[in-house]
Design a protein around this motif. Structure first.
Motif, PDB file in Angstrom:
ATOM      1  N   HIS A   1       5.252   7.410   8.957  1.00  0.00           N
ATOM      2  CA  HIS A   1       6.145   6.710   9.890  1.00  0.00           C
ATOM      3  C   HIS A   1       5.391   6.279  11.146  1.00  0.00           C
ATOM      4  O   HIS A   1       5.557   5.159  11.624  1.00  0.00           O
ATOM      5  N   ALA A   2       4.557   7.170  11.684  1.00  0.00           N
ATOM      6  CA  ALA A   2       3.765   6.816  12.871  1.00  0.00           C
ATOM      7  C   ALA A   2       2.812   5.667  12.547  1.00  0.00           C
ATOM      8  O   ALA A   2       2.681   4.713  13.326  1.00  0.00           O
ATOM      9  N   TYR A   3       2.161   5.734  11.375  1.00  0.00           N
ATOM     10  CA  TYR A   3       1.227   4.689  10.971  1.00  0.00           C
ATOM     11  C   TYR A   3       1.931   3.334  10.859  1.00  0.00           C
ATOM     12  O   TYR A   3       1.465   2.332  11.393  1.00  0.00           O
ATOM     13  N   VAL A   4       3.068   3.310  10.170  1.00  0.00           N
ATOM     14  CA  VAL A   4       3.806   2.054   9.978  1.00  0.00           C
ATOM     15  C   VAL A   4       4.288   1.517  11.328  1.00  0.00           C
ATOM     16  O   VAL A   4       4.178   0.321  11.614  1.00  0.00           O
ATOM     17  N   THR A   5       4.801   2.396  12.183  1.00  0.00           N
ATOM     18  CA  THR A   5       5.272   1.965  13.498  1.00  0.00           C
ATOM     19  C   THR A   5       4.128   1.402  14.328  1.00  0.00           C
ATOM     20  O   THR A   5       4.248   0.334  14.940  1.00  0.00           O
ATOM     21  N   LEU A   6       3.007   2.110  14.359  1.00  0.00           N
ATOM     22  CA  LEU A   6       1.872   1.653  15.159  1.00  0.00           C
ATOM     23  C   LEU A   6       1.287   0.347  14.631  1.00  0.00           C
ATOM     24  O   LEU A   6       0.899  -0.521  15.413  1.00  0.00           O
TER      25      LEU A   6
ATOM     26  N   ARG B   1       0.827  -1.210   0.000  1.00  0.00           N
ATOM     27  CA  ARG B   1       0.000   0.000   0.000  1.00  0.00           C
ATOM     28  C   ARG B   1       0.861   1.260   0.000  1.00  0.00           C
ATOM     29  O   ARG B   1       0.541   2.236  -0.667  1.00  0.00           O
ATOM     30  N   LEU B   2       1.978   1.231   0.724  1.00  0.00           N
ATOM     31  CA  LEU B   2       2.893   2.364   0.743  1.00  0.00           C
ATOM     32  C   LEU B   2       3.526   2.554  -0.635  1.00  0.00           C
ATOM     33  O   LEU B   2       3.595   3.675  -1.156  1.00  0.00           O
ATOM     34  N   LEU B   3       3.949   1.466  -1.261  1.00  0.00           N
ATOM     35  CA  LEU B   3       4.552   1.518  -2.588  1.00  0.00           C
ATOM     36  C   LEU B   3       3.575   2.073  -3.625  1.00  0.00           C
ATOM     37  O   LEU B   3       3.947   2.862  -4.489  1.00  0.00           O
ATOM     38  N   ARG B   4       2.320   1.688  -3.544  1.00  0.00           N
ATOM     39  CA  ARG B   4       1.311   2.110  -4.524  1.00  0.00           C
ATOM     40  C   ARG B   4       0.595   3.407  -4.120  1.00  0.00           C
ATOM     41  O   ARG B   4      -0.388   3.788  -4.737  1.00  0.00           O
ATOM     42  N   ASN B   5       1.077   4.048  -3.027  1.00  0.00           N
ATOM     43  CA  ASN B   5       0.508   5.310  -2.569  1.00  0.00           C
ATOM     44  C   ASN B   5      -0.972   5.144  -2.208  1.00  0.00           C
ATOM     45  O   ASN B   5      -1.822   5.947  -2.576  1.00  0.00           O
ATOM     46  N   GLN B   6      -1.283   4.085  -1.455  1.00  0.00           N
ATOM     47  CA  GLN B   6      -2.673   3.790  -1.100  1.00  0.00           C
ATOM     48  C   GLN B   6      -2.895   3.701   0.408  1.00  0.00           C
ATOM     49  O   GLN B   6      -3.876   3.123   0.851  1.00  0.00           O
ATOM     50  N   LEU B   7      -1.995   4.249   1.211  1.00  0.00           N
ATOM     51  CA  LEU B   7      -2.198   4.232   2.661  1.00  0.00           C
ATOM     52  C   LEU B   7      -3.354   5.147   3.019  1.00  0.00           C
ATOM     53  O   LEU B   7      -3.429   6.269   2.558  1.00  0.00           O
TER      54      LEU B   7
ATOM     55  N   PHE C   1       2.597  -2.157  26.436  1.00  0.00           N
ATOM     56  CA  PHE C   1       2.101  -0.879  26.935  1.00  0.00           C
ATOM     57  C   PHE C   1       1.597   0.051  25.835  1.00  0.00           C
ATOM     58  O   PHE C   1       0.803   0.947  26.089  1.00  0.00           O
ATOM     59  N   ILE C   2       2.020  -0.155  24.594  1.00  0.00           N
ATOM     60  CA  ILE C   2       1.620   0.726  23.508  1.00  0.00           C
ATOM     61  C   ILE C   2       0.317   0.256  22.835  1.00  0.00           C
ATOM     62  O   ILE C   2      -0.271   0.968  22.054  1.00  0.00           O
ATOM     63  N   LYS C   3      -0.148  -0.929  23.160  1.00  0.00           N
ATOM     64  CA  LYS C   3      -1.354  -1.498  22.537  1.00  0.00           C
ATOM     65  C   LYS C   3      -2.578  -0.579  22.647  1.00  0.00           C
ATOM     66  O   LYS C   3      -3.264  -0.360  21.651  1.00  0.00           O
ATOM     67  N   PRO C   4      -2.890  -0.003  23.828  1.00  0.00           N
ATOM     68  CA  PRO C   4      -4.055   0.899  23.873  1.00  0.00           C
ATOM     69  C   PRO C   4      -3.916   2.105  22.945  1.00  0.00           C
ATOM     70  O   PRO C   4      -4.884   2.523  22.326  1.00  0.00           O
ATOM     71  N   LEU C   5      -2.712   2.644  22.834  1.00  0.00           N
ATOM     72  CA  LEU C   5      -2.492   3.780  21.941  1.00  0.00           C
ATOM     73  C   LEU C   5      -2.706   3.379  20.487  1.00  0.00           C
ATOM     74  O   LEU C   5      -3.366   4.082  19.727  1.00  0.00           O
ATOM     75  N   THR C   6      -2.155   2.228  20.096  1.00  0.00           N
ATOM     76  CA  THR C   6      -2.328   1.798  18.704  1.00  0.00           C
ATOM     77  C   THR C   6      -3.791   1.492  18.411  1.00  0.00           C
ATOM     78  O   THR C   6      -4.282   1.818  17.343  1.00  0.00           O
ATOM     79  N   ASP C   7      -4.495   0.885  19.359  1.00  0.00           N
ATOM     80  CA  ASP C   7      -5.924   0.620  19.143  1.00  0.00           C
ATOM     81  C   ASP C   7      -6.716   1.917  19.055  1.00  0.00           C
ATOM     82  O   ASP C   7      -7.634   2.037  18.242  1.00  0.00           O
ATOM     83  N   LEU C   8      -6.378   2.889  19.890  1.00  0.00           N
ATOM     84  CA  LEU C   8      -7.080   4.163  19.872  1.00  0.00           C
ATOM     85  C   LEU C   8      -6.929   4.853  18.523  1.00  0.00           C
ATOM     86  O   LEU C   8      -7.870   5.448  18.010  1.00  0.00           O
ATOM     87  N   ILE C   9      -5.747   4.740  17.907  1.00  0.00           N
ATOM     88  CA  ILE C   9      -5.495   5.409  16.631  1.00  0.00           C
ATOM     89  C   ILE C   9      -5.947   4.574  15.439  1.00  0.00           C
ATOM     90  O   ILE C   9      -6.559   5.079  14.509  1.00  0.00           O
ATOM     91  N   LEU C  10      -5.654   3.267  15.463  1.00  0.00           N
ATOM     92  CA  LEU C  10      -5.912   2.427  14.292  1.00  0.00           C
ATOM     93  C   LEU C  10      -7.255   1.710  14.330  1.00  0.00           C
ATOM     94  O   LEU C  10      -7.785   1.352  13.284  1.00  0.00           O
ATOM     95  N   ALA C  11      -7.788   1.460  15.504  1.00  0.00           N
ATOM     96  CA  ALA C  11      -9.060   0.730  15.618  1.00  0.00           C
ATOM     97  C   ALA C  11      -9.888   1.324  16.758  1.00  0.00           C
ATOM     98  O   ALA C  11     -10.119   0.683  17.778  1.00  0.00           O
ATOM     99  N   PRO C  12     -10.350   2.566  16.613  1.00  0.00           N
ATOM    100  CA  PRO C  12     -11.067   3.214  17.712  1.00  0.00           C
ATOM    101  C   PRO C  12     -12.326   2.469  18.149  1.00  0.00           C
ATOM    102  O   PRO C  12     -12.735   2.576  19.295  1.00  0.00           O
ATOM    103  N   HIS C  13     -12.920   1.677  17.260  1.00  0.00           N
ATOM    104  CA  HIS C  13     -14.115   0.913  17.635  1.00  0.00           C
ATOM    105  C   HIS C  13     -13.816  -0.089  18.751  1.00  0.00           C
ATOM    106  O   HIS C  13     -14.689  -0.421  19.543  1.00  0.00           O
ATOM    107  N   LYS C  14     -12.566  -0.542  18.865  1.00  0.00           N
ATOM    108  CA  LYS C  14     -12.190  -1.464  19.937  1.00  0.00           C
ATOM    109  C   LYS C  14     -12.141  -0.764  21.289  1.00  0.00           C
ATOM    110  O   LYS C  14     -12.175  -1.407  22.323  1.00  0.00           O
ATOM    111  N   MET C  15     -12.040   0.551  21.278  1.00  0.00           N
ATOM    112  CA  MET C  15     -11.877   1.314  22.516  1.00  0.00           C
ATOM    113  C   MET C  15     -13.193   1.867  23.063  1.00  0.00           C
ATOM    114  O   MET C  15     -13.196   2.544  24.079  1.00  0.00           O
ATOM    115  N   MET C  16     -14.315   1.566  22.409  1.00  0.00           N
ATOM    116  CA  MET C  16     -15.591   2.146  22.799  1.00  0.00           C
ATOM    117  C   MET C  16     -15.954   1.875  24.260  1.00  0.00           C
ATOM    118  O   MET C  16     -16.519   2.723  24.930  1.00  0.00           O
TER     119      MET C  16
END
Length: 190
Positions: free
Chosen positions: A67-72, A35-41, A81-96
């Motif tokens: 960079h933040a997206y790929v790292t997360l 997706r990064l190569l094809r500019n589809q992020l 310890f970073i799992k809640p942060l990544t879920d909050l940004i990438l899958a907010p529905h999991k944090m409801m």
């Protein structure tokens, strides 16, 4: 980039895509790499997509976001310890229904515990969820008006008014102190 022949550029992209798809050990997140190569992020119109006419500031911000997206997304597969942060940004529905450190705690429970040492105090809430206390026997015998929403509170003959309920235990709710999202400003990055 403007000096590169579009045909040569397409051949280079296809060569890298073939490498990503066929390698077994070098590229661990092939989907993100493709997706990064094809500019589809991020999908169409996303701030993670490079578009013609971006100025240097926009390109720099986009690079930081990518960079933040790929790292997360890399760390999202690991529970740490970073799992809640990544879920909050990438899958907010999991944090409801998660409890976040910024949410308001239920102070009524602490007040109830300290007041019940002095005698019988029972907490109720009006039909809109605003708390109030009843002393003496702890059962409603007069009616009044909620100071916040002006609905009927209390009751008659030891029967709570319609919609009023007794509150027991900790009433902490999931959420945050920022208020309802419908009242927040629109997202600037689309």
């Amino acid at each position: 980039m403007r000096n590169i022949n579009p045909q040569t550029q397409e051949q280079s992209v296809e060569g890298i895509a073939t490498f990503i798809e066929t390698t077994k050990e070098k590229v661990t997140q092939k989907d993100i790499a493709m997706r990064l190569l094809r500019n589809q992020l991020g999908g169409p119109g996303s701030c993670l997509t490079v578009r013609r006419g971006h100025n240097m500031r926009d390109q720099s911000v986009m690079c930081l976001l990518v960079h933040a997206y790929v790292t997360l997304t890399h760390f999202n597969k690991v529970t740490n310890f970073i799992k809640p942060l990544t879920d909050l940004i990438l899958a907010p529905h999991k944090m409801m229904n998660m409890f976040l450190p910024t949410m308001p705690q239920d102070d009524i429970d602490a007040i109830r515990q300290s007041l019940t040492r002095e005698g019988t105090i029972v907490f109720y809430q009006c039909q809109n969820g605003h708390p109030y206390a009843i002393g003496e026997c702890g059962r409603p015998y007069t009616e009044a008006t909620c100071n916040i929403c002006k609905t009927k509170i209390g009751g008659l003959s030891h029967q709570a008014a319609a919609g009023n309920t007794q509150v027991t235990g900790d009433q902490t709710r999931p959420g945050h102190v920022l208020g309802k999202s419908s009242r927040q400003n629109q997202c600037l990055c689309r």
